[in-house]
Scaffold this motif. Structure first.
Motif, PDB file in Angstrom:
ATOM      1  N   THR A 176       0.861  -1.259  -0.012  1.00 59.44           N
ATOM      2  CA  THR A 176       0.132  -0.047  -0.023  1.00 59.44           C
ATOM      3  C   THR A 176       0.725   1.161   0.013  1.00 59.44           C
ATOM      4  O   THR A 176       1.978   1.389   0.383  1.00 59.44           O
ATOM      5  N   ILE A 177       0.135   2.373  -0.248  1.00 60.65           N
ATOM      6  CA  ILE A 177       1.005   3.534   0.015  1.00 60.65           C
ATOM      7  C   ILE A 177       1.668   3.748   1.137  1.00 60.65           C
ATOM      8  O   ILE A 177       2.858   4.151   1.529  1.00 60.65           O
ATOM      9  N   ASP A 178       0.914   3.434   2.341  1.00 60.92           N
ATOM     10  CA  ASP A 178       1.524   3.401   3.624  1.00 60.92           C
ATOM     11  C   ASP A 178       3.019   2.560   3.745  1.00 60.92           C
ATOM     12  O   ASP A 178       3.792   3.110   4.528  1.00 60.92           O
ATOM     13  N   ASP A 179       2.854   1.677   3.034  1.00 56.12           N
ATOM     14  CA  ASP A 179       4.030   0.468   3.132  1.00 56.12           C
ATOM     15  C   ASP A 179       5.153   1.424   2.272  1.00 56.12           C
ATOM     16  O   ASP A 179       6.323   1.411   2.816  1.00 56.12           O
ATOM     17  N   TYR A 180       5.108   2.100   1.307  1.00 54.82           N
ATOM     18  CA  TYR A 180       6.026   2.509   0.569  1.00 54.82           C
ATOM     19  C   TYR A 180       6.540   3.981   1.371  1.00 54.82           C
ATOM     20  O   TYR A 180       7.908   4.209   1.414  1.00 54.82           O
ATOM     21  N   LEU A 181       5.519   4.588   1.976  1.00 55.70           N
ATOM     22  CA  LEU A 181       5.702   5.764   2.961  1.00 55.70           C
ATOM     23  C   LEU A 181       6.837   5.214   4.121  1.00 55.70           C
ATOM     24  O   LEU A 181       8.010   5.909   4.446  1.00 55.70           O
ATOM     25  N   LYS A 182       6.585   4.043   4.782  1.00 57.61           N
ATOM     26  CA  LYS A 182       7.228   3.601   5.840  1.00 57.61           C
ATOM     27  C   LYS A 182       8.751   3.214   5.128  1.00 57.61           C
ATOM     28  O   LYS A 182       9.758   3.325   5.706  1.00 57.61           O
ATOM     29  N   LEU A 183       8.923   2.630   3.830  1.00 57.57           N
ATOM     30  CA  LEU A 183      10.115   2.428   3.375  1.00 57.57           C
ATOM     31  C   LEU A 183      10.939   3.414   3.130  1.00 57.57           C
ATOM     32  O   LEU A 183      12.205   3.640   3.663  1.00 57.57           O
ATOM     33  N   LEU A 184      10.507   4.528   2.588  1.00 57.69           N
ATOM     34  CA  LEU A 184      11.275   5.708   2.543  1.00 57.69           C
ATOM     35  C   LEU A 184      11.429   6.634   3.640  1.00 57.69           C
ATOM     36  O   LEU A 184      12.524   7.134   3.856  1.00 57.69           O
ATOM     37  N   GLU A 185      10.532   6.342   4.659  1.00 54.69           N
ATOM     38  CA  GLU A 185      10.844   6.931   6.159  1.00 54.69           C
ATOM     39  C   GLU A 185      12.073   6.171   6.771  1.00 54.69           C
ATOM     40  O   GLU A 185      13.122   6.836   7.485  1.00 54.69           O
ATOM     41  N   LEU A 201      15.000   1.648  -4.090  1.00 53.82           N
ATOM     42  CA  LEU A 201      14.565   1.286  -3.008  1.00 53.82           C
ATOM     43  C   LEU A 201      13.171   0.773  -3.385  1.00 53.82           C
ATOM     44  O   LEU A 201      12.560  -0.196  -2.818  1.00 53.82           O
ATOM     45  N   LEU A 202      12.424   1.751  -4.088  1.00 54.11           N
ATOM     46  CA  LEU A 202      11.069   1.444  -4.689  1.00 54.11           C
ATOM     47  C   LEU A 202      10.948   0.267  -5.533  1.00 54.11           C
ATOM     48  O   LEU A 202      10.009  -0.671  -5.558  1.00 54.11           O
ATOM     49  N   ALA A 203      11.770   0.027  -6.248  1.00 56.06           N
ATOM     50  CA  ALA A 203      11.927  -0.894  -7.334  1.00 56.06           C
ATOM     51  C   ALA A 203      12.147  -1.863  -6.554  1.00 56.06           C
ATOM     52  O   ALA A 203      11.413  -3.186  -6.966  1.00 56.06           O
TER      53      ALA A 203
END
Length: 533
Positions: free
Chosen positions: A30-39, A121-123
């Motif tokens: 989810t969007i939250d998962d990607y936010l946590k990854l980048l945080e 990171l996203l990829a």
């Protein structure tokens, strides 16, 4: 899992991933998962999720033409325009990630401090390559990357054929293959999102090894950031890609290349390079260092270089063997690339027989590709050589392999980048050639004749006669027409490429190989119908 010489098991497959086609579904984050990854990576500077953090992300892209419902869209590049983001939003993007807040109404965003660090990171998170599922081999250097990658591929494919494994994936400036796609390459090293998509395809196809060229631009701008290379190869270094849009100077270029060693287990370093001491110092972060070359003391040492039945032959010795090898490709300088591939294969525990058989059959379109008229009067070599070091090597090889022949060269330089090549190539070719035809080689926004005249100003210093012919096909045809005595035509710079960058467009272009074949057929037909001039 470490590789063993006995089984080579790390490349045939692992206990967990045995080299079979696998269908392991990817988790939809989810969007939250990607936010946590980048945080967690310390990259987030702001966010505006509009209460949609639980929305699923079904694809990722930085190309608005590829945007689709549920996609995460990345805004990257100095030439990025807000219109691209609006296009992606219209096509159904659910989130954009950017360094800039574009204030697009009703579209969640995450702002980051460095989009280049964020992209790999996203990829990696999206494509979910299981840890240890693929083994990565990265090859960098000013010249020889493509040939070395094909040598590695030939050796590993030979081993896979013997053991029932899948041919390896590879990414070069010539071709991309990932088990599902095989196509001509647009650039040497793709962006991280494309790379990880290819890695996923390779994994699902039962491939367990990837060999790839790693360009200085890919290293400098983080395209390969985080890829855990099992083996990293540094072939050589000389001044190239120096321009306002590439590297500001040689040190920037060199230091960018050295970044590869920050993410490798085994570093393979060419001991023959004049910069080997600096390269070895840069490789100190690797867990293991292997050297190769013809210099005494190299871990993989080449010697007894000679020609036999028209083939380049040599011996290579290391702690475990001392064996004879033969190459299918011309050019004594390719022994350097072959020794690099042998070092990679040895580091991974492959048998000598696979090395010998692979090198004996490996060829690359547009790399030292030889053509000849029936009467032997014209020999033509098509090669991708496009910098000072590769020019020096190919002229040296032509002199050695074709004694008694004049050397005639056909080449150009790109527009808007690698500006130092104009002096370097003009100087090297001027000293070595009997005649030069200067022509188009991706002129971009510059005028072809302006580029040719600038190169010509350096050719003039050697006294070599030259002519500027803007149309590349006509330049090749003219070079053939004007042969008056046995000559080697060195057609350099484009190799197997089938396009020219003219203005802002990629214009289709028949490859140099196709053109010279046709020219020599016409030459042979004319010779059959009457005496030569």
């Amino acid at each position: 899992m470490r590789y063993t010489k006995k089984t080579g098991r790390g490349y045939a497959g692992t206990k967990r991933y045995p080299g079979k086609v696998l269908k392991i579904p990817m988790t939809v984050y989810t969007i939250d998962d990607y936010l946590k990854l980048l945080e967690n990576a310390g990259l987030v500077t702001a966010r505006r999720l509009l209460g949609r953090g639980s929305a699923p992300v079904r694809s990722i892209t930085y190309d608005s033409s590829q945007a689709a419902p549920g996609c995460l869209f990345v805004c990257k590049g100095a030439l990025f325009r807000r219109e691209y983001l609006l296009d992606a939003a219209e096509k159904g993007a659910v989130l954009y990630i950017s360094e800039t807040d574009y204030q697009v109404a009703d579209l969640p965003c995450i702002l980051v401090s460095d989009i280049r660090q964020a992209m790999p990171l996203l990829a990696r998170h999206f494509y979910q390559i299981p840890e240890g599922a693929l083994r990565y081999i990265g090859i960098t250097g000013t010249k020889g990357k493509t040939t070395t990658a094909y040598y590695v591929k030939a050796i590993f494919d030979e081993y896979m054929k013997q053991t029932g494994g899948a041919p390896i994936a590879f990414f070069t400036s010539v071709e991309t293959y990932d088990g599902k796609e095989r196509r001509p390459s647009r650039i040497t090293t793709p962006e991280s999102m494309e790379l990880y998509r290819h890695f996923r395809n390779a994994f699902e196809s039962g491939i367990r090894c990837v060999a790839m060229e790693v360009s200085s631009q890919a290293l400098k701008y983080g395209r390969v950031l985080g890829i855990p290379y099992d083996v990293g190869v540094f072939l050589n270094i000389s001044e190239d890609h120096i321009s306002p849009v590439e590297h500001k100077d040689f040190q920037d270029y060199f230091q960018s290349k050295l970044l590869l060693f920050r993410q490798v287990q085994t570093a393979c370093v060419n001991l023959d390079s004049p910069f080997s001491r600096e390269i070895l110092a840069g490789a100190a972060s690797a867990k293991r260092i292997l050297t190769f070359g013809t210099t005494a003391g190299a871990d993989v040492c080449g010697y007894d270089l000679h020609t036999e039945n028209g083939r380049i032959c040599f011996r290579a010795s290391c702690r475990d063997f001392d064996e004879a090898f033969a190459l299918a490709m011309h050019g004594a300088f390719n022994v350097e690339n072959a020794l690099a591939a042998i070092a990679v294969a040895w580091a991974c525990g492959l048998p000598v027989k696979a090395m010998q058989d692979g090198l004996a059959r490996a060829t690359v379109n547009g790399r030292m590709e030889e053509f000849s008229s029936r009467d032997g009067r014209i020999k033509a070599i098509v090669d991708y050589a496009h910098n000072a070091l590769s020019f020096e090597k190919i002229f040296e090889a032509a002199r050695e392999e074709f004694p008694g022949y004049r050397l005639v060269s056909v080449f150009g330089c790109p527009g808007g980048k690698a500006l130092n090549r104009r002096k370097d190539l003009g100087t090297v070719a001027g000293k070595a050639s009997s005649r030069i035809y200067l022509t188009a080689d991706d002129p971009g926004l510059e005028d072809v004749l302006d580029i040719c005249r600038e190169i010509g100003s350096y050719v003039e210093e050697s006294g070599c006669p030259y002519v500027c012919v803007p149309d590349r096909e006509e330049a090749i045809r003219m070079a053939v027409r004007e042969v008056r005595q046995p000559s080697v035509l060195l057609i350099l710079g484009k190799g197997s490429e089938t396009g020219q960058k003219i203005g802002r467009l990629d214009i289709p272009y028949r490859s140099d190989s196709e053109i010279i074949r046709e020219c020599l057929r016409e030459y042979d037909a004319a010779a059959d119908s009457g005496p030569a001039d």
